[in-house]
Each structure stands twice: as C-alpha cells, then as structure tokens.
Motif scaffolding. Structure first.
Motif, PDB file in Angstrom:
ATOM      1  N   HIS A   2      53.612  85.333  36.495  1.00 50.64           N
ATOM      2  CA  HIS A   2      53.864  86.114  35.280  1.00 50.64           C
ATOM      3  C   HIS A   2      52.604  86.576  34.549  1.00 50.64           C
ATOM      4  N   ALA A   3      51.457  86.005  34.894  1.00 50.81           N
ATOM      5  CA  ALA A   3      50.218  86.405  34.213  1.00 50.81           C
ATOM      6  C   ALA A   3      49.088  86.551  35.227  1.00 50.81           C
ATOM      7  N   PRO A   4      49.220  87.485  36.169  1.00 49.07           N
ATOM      8  CA  PRO A   4      48.160  87.657  37.174  1.00 49.07           C
ATOM      9  C   PRO A   4      46.835  88.059  36.529  1.00 49.07           C
ATOM     10  N   GLY A   5      45.773  87.438  37.021  1.00 49.77           N
ATOM     11  CA  GLY A   5      44.441  87.731  36.499  1.00 49.77           C
ATOM     12  C   GLY A   5      44.067  86.968  35.260  1.00 49.77           C
ATOM     13  N   ALA A   6      44.989  86.235  34.670  1.00 53.66           N
ATOM     14  CA  ALA A   6      44.702  85.510  33.429  1.00 53.66           C
ATOM     15  C   ALA A   6      44.006  84.190  33.735  1.00 53.66           C
TER      16      ALA A   6
END
Length: 368
Positions: free
Chosen positions: A294-298
């Motif tokens: 749900h939060a790619p790259g975070a």
C-alpha cells in the motif's frame, strides 16, 4: 465405545408363550365337578392377559377372582409382574402383591378344619412368597431397563463429546493453517509480485513481458490464497495455539530481505517466551507486507522496545512515493495479529500518521 445389548424378544411371541403357560394351568385345574362360576373365572383370567400391555391394572383385577375361587395362580402372577414392570409408584406394586398373597391364602384357611396353626403359618409364608416373587422380578426388570437406558445415554453423550472434540481440533487446525498461509505464503507471494512489477518497469521489453507474466501469476495466487483463507476461517476457532515459527533472531534477515527502505533499531529482552517472540516477528512481517502493498517507495521504521512489564514493537511507514500496486487483500493480516495479541493478553493498535503513512503498534505483557 459401543453398548451391546441383548436382543429383545418380539412382544407377540412373549404374549403367546405366557398365554400358553396360563392356559395349561387353567386346563390342569378345571375338573368336571366345578361350578360354572369357577370355569368362567378361569376363562376371564386368560382373556384378561390379552390386554395386560395396554390396561395392566384392569387385567390384574380380572385375574384375581380366578385365584380366589380356583387357586389358578398363573394369570394373576403374570398380571402382577406386568404391573410391577411398569409401575413407578412402589406403593401400587406392594398393594397388588398383597392382594395376590391374600387371594391365594383365603381358600386354604377355610379348609383347615382344625389342622392347627402350623399349617396356617406355612400357607401364609407360601402365599406371601407367591405375591412377592413376581413383584420383585418386575421391579428388577424395570431397574435393569432404566440402567440400560442410562448407559445408552452415557455412551451417546460420550460419542457426542468425542465428535465435538474432534470438530474442535479440526477447527483449531484450520485456523492455524489459515494463519500460517497468510503469514508465510501470502507474504512471500506478495514479495514476488512487487519484485516482478519493479522488474517489469526497469527491464528490457523482452524481459518485461516475462516479468509481467510473473506478476499476473502472483496476483492470481494471492486471490486463490484469499479464498482458501476465507474457507478455512469460516469454521475455525479463535483459541488457536501458535505453531513453532521464526524467533527474534530472524528479524534482521526479515527486514534486510524485504526489498524496502526499512530500518530496524532498538532491542528486546533476551528472556522473552517463544509465543511473544513469534507475535513480534509476525507483527513486523505484516507491517512490511502492508508497506510493500500500500505504500511503495515509502521508508519503514521498525522500533523494538521494552520496559519492566511490557514489551512491544512499532512498525511505521511513510506515505507512498509511487502508485500502489493493485494486489488482493481481505484484511486477514491485522485480524490475525489482533488474535495473537489477545491470546497473549496484549493489545494491537493501528492508526494513520499525520503525513499519510501508517503505524502498527504491539504491546505485550512480559510473562515470568
């Protein structure tokens, strides 16, 4: 365990046999010099036995005159046994037994003609035994039938208990299987999907097609897993024991191999029990999986902490830096984490952060 009972005789056969014995008794007693009343009383006693199953008290009353007038005892004894076999009030049984004893003893004292008290005493004893024997036998058979029925109930209750225990074990195993499928298999498949998507973007056109196929297969597998987990959890029990799983020594590898910008800091006590270690490990695993989906790259921050009585972990991810992948999710992960926390008398909290990220916090009491 099976209760083996003797095969009961057919009621019609029993009635036919008893009536045959009673008929023989009447025939042997009847003599041509008898008055018509005596012969009729014997016939009435035989006919009364035909209704002993449905009108046992009336049948008993019709057999007593034959015993008084002719000393034909068999019909009265059969009727007395029937009353004792079914009557629940022992006062009724005693009254009928006394009636038979008195009816049997009435004619003899009148014929003593001064033979003495010795003969009278013998007659009283024999008459008493004649009335008591069928009454005791009927009560004994009644007690045996009641005991058999209770034994049957006990056996059936035990079988129901065994079936319930088997169903409980099966439900527990299904819950455990569903949890492990989500925690282990789903985690790995979602990682495959993420890595395949990243490869699809950066790879050459020829490799991108293969990466896209891998991603599609991973998504399809996640969907199938979700349906299987729903089926397994439909009949599962909450009180599911935790199976042996990785411990806190595997946390560093879990974070490092996650493929995320994740940082692990803090430390925990070394004397934590295995169940607590597994719960912390699964919480970190679920937090990394959710951040990946749900939060790619975070960036992801995993903080371990403890004090004198409480131990816990907090997994916080920032807002996504690129569009999230459309991966199937049924929310079983957080449900499973809450179940683990409740089983260990702890709490699990989830919340959105101010910058659009997400935080999962697990608090568990330290067991001595």
């Amino acid at each position: 365990m099976r209760l083996i009972l003797p095969t009961a005789w057919h009621p019609a056969a029993v009635d036919a046999g008893l009536i045959a014995v009673a008929t023989a008794d009447v025939v042997l007693h009847v003599i041509p010099q008898w008055p018509v009343a005596k012969t009729v009383s014997g016939g009435v006693a035989l006919l009364a036995l035909l209704m002993r199953r449905h009108h046992r008290y009336l049948a008993f009353m019709f057999t007593v005159p034959a015993l008084i007038m002719t000393s034909i005892a068999t019909p009265a004894l059969i009727a007395l046994y029937t009353v004792a076999r079914h009557a629940r009030d022992r006062r009724v049984v005693v009254l009928c037994a006394v009636t038979v004893a008195v009816a049997d003893g009435i004619p003899s004292p009148l014929d003593f003609h001064g033979h003495g008290s010795r003969d009278l005493l013998i007659t009283v004893i024999y008459s008493t035994l004649l009335g008591a024997a069928p009454a005791f036998l009927g009560q004994l058979v009644q007690a045996r039938a009641d005991l058999t029925a209770r034994l049957r109930d006990v056996v059936e209750a035990r079988e129901r208990s065994e079936r319930l225990a088997a169903q409980t074990v099966l439900a527990t195993e299904r819950a455990q299987l569903a949890r492990e499928m989500h925690d282990v298999v789903s985690h790995q498949v979602s990682l495959i999907a993420v890595q395949a998507a990243a490869l699809q973007v950066s790879a050459k056109p020829t490799d991108a097609a293969a990466a896209g196929t891998i991603r599609e297969l991973a998504v399809k597998t996640l969907n199938e897993l979700r349906h299987m987990i729903n089926i397994l959890q439909a009949s599962a029990s909450r009180a599911t024991p935790l199976a042996p799983q990785p411990t806190l020594t595997n946390l560093h590898a879990l974070v490092t191999d996650s493929g995320l910008d994740a940082t692990l800091h803090g430390q925990l006590r070394e004397d934590l029990d295995a169940a607590t270690q597994r719960a912390i490990y699964r919480t970190v695993q679920e937090g990394l999986t959710n951040a990946r989906k749900h939060a790619p790259g975070a960036p992801v921050d995993v903080e371990l902490w403890h004090d004198r009585s409480v131990v816990g972990v907090t997994v916080t991810n920032g807002p996504p830096t690129r569009q999230a992948l459309s991966l199937p999710s049924a929310g079983h992960g957080l449900i499973g984490l809450r179940e683990r926390a409740e089983l260990l008398h702890g709490t699990l909290t989830t919340e959105r952060t101010g910058d659009g990220g997400f935080r999962i916090s697990l608090h568990l009491p330290i067991t001595k």
